[in-house]
Design a protein around this motif. Structure first.
Motif, PDB file in Angstrom:
ATOM      1  N   TYR A  88       9.541  -5.598  -4.663  1.00 57.85           N
ATOM      2  CA  TYR A  88       9.629  -6.866  -5.399  1.00 57.85           C
ATOM      3  C   TYR A  88       8.238  -7.491  -5.525  1.00 57.85           C
ATOM      4  N   PHE A  89       7.509  -7.514  -4.422  1.00 56.49           N
ATOM      5  CA  PHE A  89       6.155  -8.073  -4.380  1.00 56.49           C
ATOM      6  C   PHE A  89       5.230  -7.300  -5.332  1.00 56.49           C
ATOM      7  N   VAL A  90       5.310  -5.975  -5.294  1.00 53.85           N
ATOM      8  CA  VAL A  90       4.465  -5.138  -6.160  1.00 53.85           C
ATOM      9  C   VAL A  90       4.820  -5.363  -7.626  1.00 53.85           C
ATOM     10  N   ASP A  91       6.127  -5.404  -7.938  1.00 51.53           N
ATOM     11  CA  ASP A  91       6.552  -5.637  -9.324  1.00 51.53           C
ATOM     12  C   ASP A  91       6.023  -6.971  -9.849  1.00 51.53           C
ATOM     13  N   LYS A  92       5.996  -7.956  -8.985  1.00 52.55           N
ATOM     14  CA  LYS A  92       5.630  -9.311  -9.405  1.00 52.55           C
ATOM     15  C   LYS A  92       4.119  -9.474  -9.583  1.00 52.55           C
ATOM     16  N   ILE A  93       3.329  -8.758  -8.788  1.00 56.17           N
ATOM     17  CA  ILE A  93       1.877  -8.981  -8.745  1.00 56.17           C
ATOM     18  C   ILE A  93       1.080  -7.930  -9.527  1.00 56.17           C
ATOM     19  N   ALA A  94       1.420  -6.659  -9.338  1.00 60.04           N
ATOM     20  CA  ALA A  94       0.542  -5.573  -9.817  1.00 60.04           C
ATOM     21  C   ALA A  94       0.645  -5.344 -11.324  1.00 60.04           C
ATOM     22  N   LYS A  95      -0.520  -5.084 -11.922  1.00 56.33           N
ATOM     23  CA  LYS A  95      -0.573  -4.694 -13.334  1.00 56.33           C
ATOM     24  C   LYS A  95      -0.802  -3.188 -13.479  1.00 56.33           C
ATOM     25  N   LYS A  96      -1.140  -2.558 -12.359  1.00 61.00           N
ATOM     26  CA  LYS A  96      -1.455  -1.124 -12.385  1.00 61.00           C
ATOM     27  C   LYS A  96      -1.114  -0.532 -11.019  1.00 61.00           C
ATOM     28  N   LEU A  97      -0.725   0.746 -10.996  1.00 61.26           N
ATOM     29  CA  LEU A  97      -0.377   1.420  -9.747  1.00 61.26           C
ATOM     30  C   LEU A  97      -1.289   2.620  -9.505  1.00 61.26           C
ATOM     31  N   PHE A  98      -1.728   2.788  -8.251  1.00 54.57           N
ATOM     32  CA  PHE A  98      -2.285   4.056  -7.782  1.00 54.57           C
ATOM     33  C   PHE A  98      -1.199   4.656  -6.886  1.00 54.57           C
ATOM     34  N   ILE A  99      -0.602   5.758  -7.326  1.00 48.73           N
ATOM     35  CA  ILE A  99       0.549   6.330  -6.613  1.00 48.73           C
ATOM     36  C   ILE A  99       0.116   7.575  -5.861  1.00 48.73           C
ATOM     37  N   PHE A 100       0.154   7.499  -4.537  1.00 49.67           N
ATOM     38  CA  PHE A 100      -0.159   8.655  -3.689  1.00 49.67           C
ATOM     39  C   PHE A 100       1.064   9.567  -3.641  1.00 49.67           C
ATOM     40  N   LYS A 101       0.869  10.836  -4.005  1.00 51.32           N
ATOM     41  CA  LYS A 101       1.999  11.771  -4.080  1.00 51.32           C
ATOM     42  C   LYS A 101       2.270  12.479  -2.751  1.00 51.32           C
ATOM     43  N   GLY A 102       1.342  12.344  -1.789  1.00 52.51           N
ATOM     44  CA  GLY A 102       1.550  12.964  -0.479  1.00 52.51           C
ATOM     45  C   GLY A 102       0.877  14.305  -0.311  1.00 52.51           C
ATOM     46  N   ASP A 103       0.313  14.847  -1.404  1.00 50.60           N
ATOM     47  CA  ASP A 103      -0.370  16.148  -1.335  1.00 50.60           C
ATOM     48  C   ASP A 103      -1.855  16.018  -1.677  1.00 50.60           C
ATOM     49  N   GLY A 104      -2.375  14.767  -1.647  1.00 50.96           N
ATOM     50  CA  GLY A 104      -3.787  14.532  -1.969  1.00 50.96           C
ATOM     51  C   GLY A 104      -4.010  14.026  -3.381  1.00 50.96           C
ATOM     52  N   THR A 105      -3.021  14.222  -4.256  1.00 49.77           N
ATOM     53  CA  THR A 105      -3.183  13.756  -5.639  1.00 49.77           C
ATOM     54  C   THR A 105      -2.780  12.289  -5.751  1.00 49.77           C
ATOM     55  N   ILE A 106      -3.465  11.569  -6.653  1.00 51.14           N
ATOM     56  CA  ILE A 106      -3.170  10.155  -6.920  1.00 51.14           C
ATOM     57  C   ILE A 106      -2.909  10.009  -8.411  1.00 51.14           C
ATOM     58  N   GLU A 107      -1.760   9.455  -8.719  1.00 50.86           N
ATOM     59  CA  GLU A 107      -1.373   9.256 -10.119  1.00 50.86           C
ATOM     60  C   GLU A 107      -1.600   7.785 -10.478  1.00 50.86           C
ATOM     61  N   GLU A 108      -2.068   7.516 -11.686  1.00 59.25           N
ATOM     62  CA  GLU A 108      -2.234   6.137 -12.157  1.00 59.25           C
ATOM     63  C   GLU A 108      -1.123   5.809 -13.145  1.00 59.25           C
ATOM     64  N   SER A 109      -0.579   4.594 -13.043  1.00 60.25           N
ATOM     65  CA  SER A 109       0.520   4.203 -13.933  1.00 60.25           C
ATOM     66  C   SER A 109       0.461   2.707 -14.209  1.00 60.25           C
ATOM     67  N   TYR A 110       0.896   2.322 -15.425  1.00 56.95           N
ATOM     68  CA  TYR A 110       1.006   0.908 -15.779  1.00 56.95           C
ATOM     69  C   TYR A 110       2.462   0.438 -15.745  1.00 56.95           C
ATOM     70  N   ALA A 111       3.356   1.305 -15.297  1.00 53.47           N
ATOM     71  CA  ALA A 111       4.782   0.933 -15.212  1.00 53.47           C
ATOM     72  C   ALA A 111       5.017  -0.005 -14.035  1.00 53.47           C
ATOM     73  N   GLN A 112       6.121  -0.757 -14.097  1.00 51.40           N
ATOM     74  CA  GLN A 112       6.554  -1.501 -12.913  1.00 51.40           C
ATOM     75  C   GLN A 112       6.933  -0.478 -11.847  1.00 51.40           C
ATOM     76  N   TYR A 113       6.736  -0.875 -10.571  1.00 50.61           N
ATOM     77  CA  TYR A 113       6.978   0.081  -9.488  1.00 50.61           C
ATOM     78  C   TYR A 113       8.433   0.542  -9.438  1.00 50.61           C
ATOM     79  N   THR A 114       9.382  -0.393  -9.593  1.00 51.08           N
ATOM     80  CA  THR A 114      10.800   0.006  -9.542  1.00 51.08           C
ATOM     81  C   THR A 114      11.145   0.915 -10.724  1.00 51.08           C
ATOM     82  N   GLU A 115      10.533   0.651 -11.877  1.00 47.13           N
ATOM     83  CA  GLU A 115      10.753   1.511 -13.049  1.00 47.13           C
ATOM     84  C   GLU A 115      10.219   2.918 -12.765  1.00 47.13           C
TER      85      GLU A 115
END
Length: 649
Positions: free
Chosen positions: A510-537
């Motif tokens: 909820y906090f991330v959805d409300k504040i963030a305009k961009k996500l750095f998503i750690f996939k757990g294998d060293g890769t980081i994905e960038e996204s402009y979607a809401q976190y819950t989406e």
């Protein structure tokens, strides 16, 4: 009927009133969340319900044989016990019940009309059904996997971190499935995937649950009723957090209307009182007393209305999704960043730019490297390789250890180290008390030492202190931990109004959805994905992708299965003995069916079974049925083999 009833409960701590003649109940199957700011009495109420704290006044009525279990903030375990043993030991009663159930099942095969055994068998069956304890080994494995405890299953619990120990305790409680489960901040130390598993398990197993949480999406997904603790009283709302907010808005409108009516009545009564002597007659004393009460209510109601209105305004969501290209100055330019700690690759070949007004949430599973990225950007960890170009700017940092606080200083010394009682907050000069009041600190806290404050209060101090610093970038590591919902709303308001860049690590969706305009998503294998979607989406899309992958794999498996069967069938041949069995077995089965019919007819005829003997007849029928089942199984196996051979030819 309620499982637990609290009637007229009051609780004080010295001069401070916490609960004042409150009533509460919880019915079977309800999932009730307790909402309120820190110090309002949420944990006190939960402890009274659990029976670990005595109320000063009132009655606690509990149905007989009700099992109530509560998740401890600091769980304790037997010395030297490993993770799997700790979970298994908590299930001793359930395992004993399952073992006894199996023993009675065998005894009933011989004594099928033993009433005592039948009653015990039914009682144990109901007990195992209620606790869903038929396949505990499978459930233990599932919980170990989903709470990321599998890798620690043989490790002594005492060597785990505090968060990992709480996950072990939570896993044990979920597997026990008590009649009422009490959880205080269950999502602390869980990543979003663990929270998702917890939500699914609670709903699937139909827990009766009472919980405290600051995770607003968790409340929305789980709660069937919300109970707010405010000003010593309880107020009930149906549904989860979104429903609670709507009902609070309706309550605010009602209060405003009531206040307007009160003011009209007060004007009329004041006019009557101003008329003089008649109002002062003894027989009008009651009316005078009501007038004084109206005046008092007229004074206090506006403050209550303003407070509720402010809380609702803070909670109003501002999901700013500005997808336009940011023309602001560059803060960090990262090229081919690679970070390895020990044997684990945490960040692999990551390149990005962080600009002046970026608001970025760094998300992903526990242990995937999110906090490591923050420390690399702060210069506290040196990357294995890669380039980080940094502009000229100042950073404000908040971490889970609150390293900027000195336990020996009080609040005045912390905020005004050079003396005085004024602070600068984003260009505005304020009295320190006026500023701290925004973070829900009463005046008497100003002289308190940091060291005696609770974890949540220290977090509030650290965040309030952070916003007094003149910085261009805020870097926050799990800022919502140990905070109540009103304080999180204040934090969100401060971050939305902050003019610089924000980088934060959080599991609070909820906090991330409300504040963030961009996500750095750690996939757990060293890769980081960038996204402009809401976190819950993003999480919903990820879940759908996993489900599609699973369906595709299953479909592929089904396609490959006939090929394998065909290859296998090419090597198959019926032996001479099997060919003979295929011819003889149908006739033998037919003979056994006729024989079973004869025995069953005899069992329904008293003359027949008295002549042979009931026990002997039953035993003969049992032997014939066993032989019949064996021959049918043999025939089916041979027919399947014959079919495979025919398909491949």
């Amino acid at each position: 009927m309620a499982l637990i009833d609290l009637i007229g409960i009051s609780k004080n701590y010295e001069a401070q009133k916490i609960l004042c003649e409150v009533d509460f109940h919880i019915d079977e199957g309800e999932r009730v969340v307790i909402i309120g700011k820190n110090g309002s009495g949420k944990s006190t109420l939960m402890k009274i319900i659990a029976g670990v704290l005595e109320a000063d006044e009132g009655r606690r009525i509990v149905q007989s044989d009700i099992q109530i279990k509560m998740l401890d903030q600091k769980p304790s375990f037997r010395d030297g016990v490993n993770v799997k043993e700790a979970i298994e030991e908590s299930l001793t009663e359930l395992n004993k019940a399952k073992k006894r159930y199996d023993e009675i099942s065998l005894l009933l095969a011989e004594e099928f009309d033993n009433k005592q055994l039948l009653d015990e068998h039914e009682k144990l069956s109901n007990y195992l059904d209620h606790h869903n304890a038929w396949n505990l080994d499978d459930k233990i494995e599932r919980v170990l996997q989903n709470f990321q405890l599998k890798q620690y299953e043989n490790k002594p619990v005492e060597l785990l971190s505090g968060g990992e120990q709480r996950r072990v305790a939570l896993a044990s409680l979920l597997l026990q499935k008590p009649d009422i489960l009490l959880l205080d901040e269950p999502t602390n130390h869980l990543d979003v995937y663990m929270v998702e598993f917890l939500e699914e398990l609670i709903k699937k197993e139909q827990f009766t649950l009472l919980f405290i949480s600051h995770d607003r999406y968790f409340i929305d997904n789980i709660a069937t009723r919300s109970v707010e603790v405010e000003e010593c009283k309880l107020r009930n709302f149906s549904g989860g957090y979104s429903s609670y907010l709507k009902q609070k808005e309706e309550l605010l409108r009602t209060m405003q209307k009531q206040h307007e009516n009160l003011l009209r009545l007060l004007r009329a009564e004041n006019e009557w009182y101003a008329r003089g002597v008649r109002a002062r007659l003894k027989r009008n004393e009651g009316r005078k007393e009501r007038l004084m009460q109206l005046r008092e209510a007229a004074k206090t109601n506006p403050a209550k209305i303003r407070k509720m209105n402010l809380e609702l305004q803070r909670e109003a969501k501002h999901f700013n999704r500005d997808k336009s290209i940011n023309k602001q100055k560059m803060l960090f330019e990262i090229e081919d960043l690679y970070v390895k700690l020990g044997e684990k690759e945490l960040i692999r070949d990551f390149s990005t730019r962080i600009l002046q007004k970026d608001t970025i949430a760094i998300v992903g599973p526990n242990g995937s490297g999110k906090s490591t990225l923050l420390k690399v950007l702060l210069g506290r960890i040196k990357p294995t390789r890669g380039v980080i170009k940094k502009g000229e700017f100042s950073i404000g940092y908040f971490d889970q250890h609150r390293e900027m606080l000195d336990d020996d200083k009080n609040l005045i010394e912390t905020f005004c180290p050079m003396g005085g009682d004024r602070v600068e907050v984003q260009g505005k000069n304020m009295h320190v008390y006026g500023y701290l009041k925004q973070f829900l600190f009463p005046k008497e806290f100003l002289d308190k030492k940091i060291g005696i404050l609770s974890g949540g209060e220290k977090n509030r101090v650290a965040l309030a202190l952070l916003f007094t610093k003149k910085v261009d970038v805020l870097i926050l590591d799990e800022p919502t931990n140990d905070l109540d919902i009103p304080t999180i709303n204040i934090l969100e308001e401060q971050l939305i109004n902050f003019p610089g860049a924000v980088l934060l690590v959080s599991h609070d969706r909820y906090f991330v959805d409300k504040i963030a305009k961009k996500l750095f998503i750690f996939k757990g294998d060293g890769t980081i994905e960038e996204s402009y979607a809401q976190y819950t989406e993003y999480l919903e899309n990820e879940k759908e992708h996993r489900e599609i992958q699973k369906i595709t794999q299953e479909a592929q498996k089904e396609l490959e299965e006939p090929k394998k069967q065909k290859e296998k069938s090419k090597q198959l041949r019926l032996s001479y003995k099997e060919k003979m069995a295929l011819e003889k077995l149908p006739l033998e089965i037919e003979e056994l069916e006729l024989l079973m019919d004869e025995k069953n007819e005899c069992l329904s005829d008293p003359k027949c079974y008295e002549e042979i003997g009931l026990a002997k007849l039953a035993k003969e029928l049992e032997e014939i049925e066993a032989e019949y089942e064996a021959k049918v199984d043999e025939l089916l196996t041979l027919q399947e083999k014959e079919e495979l051979i025919n398909l491949s030819s």
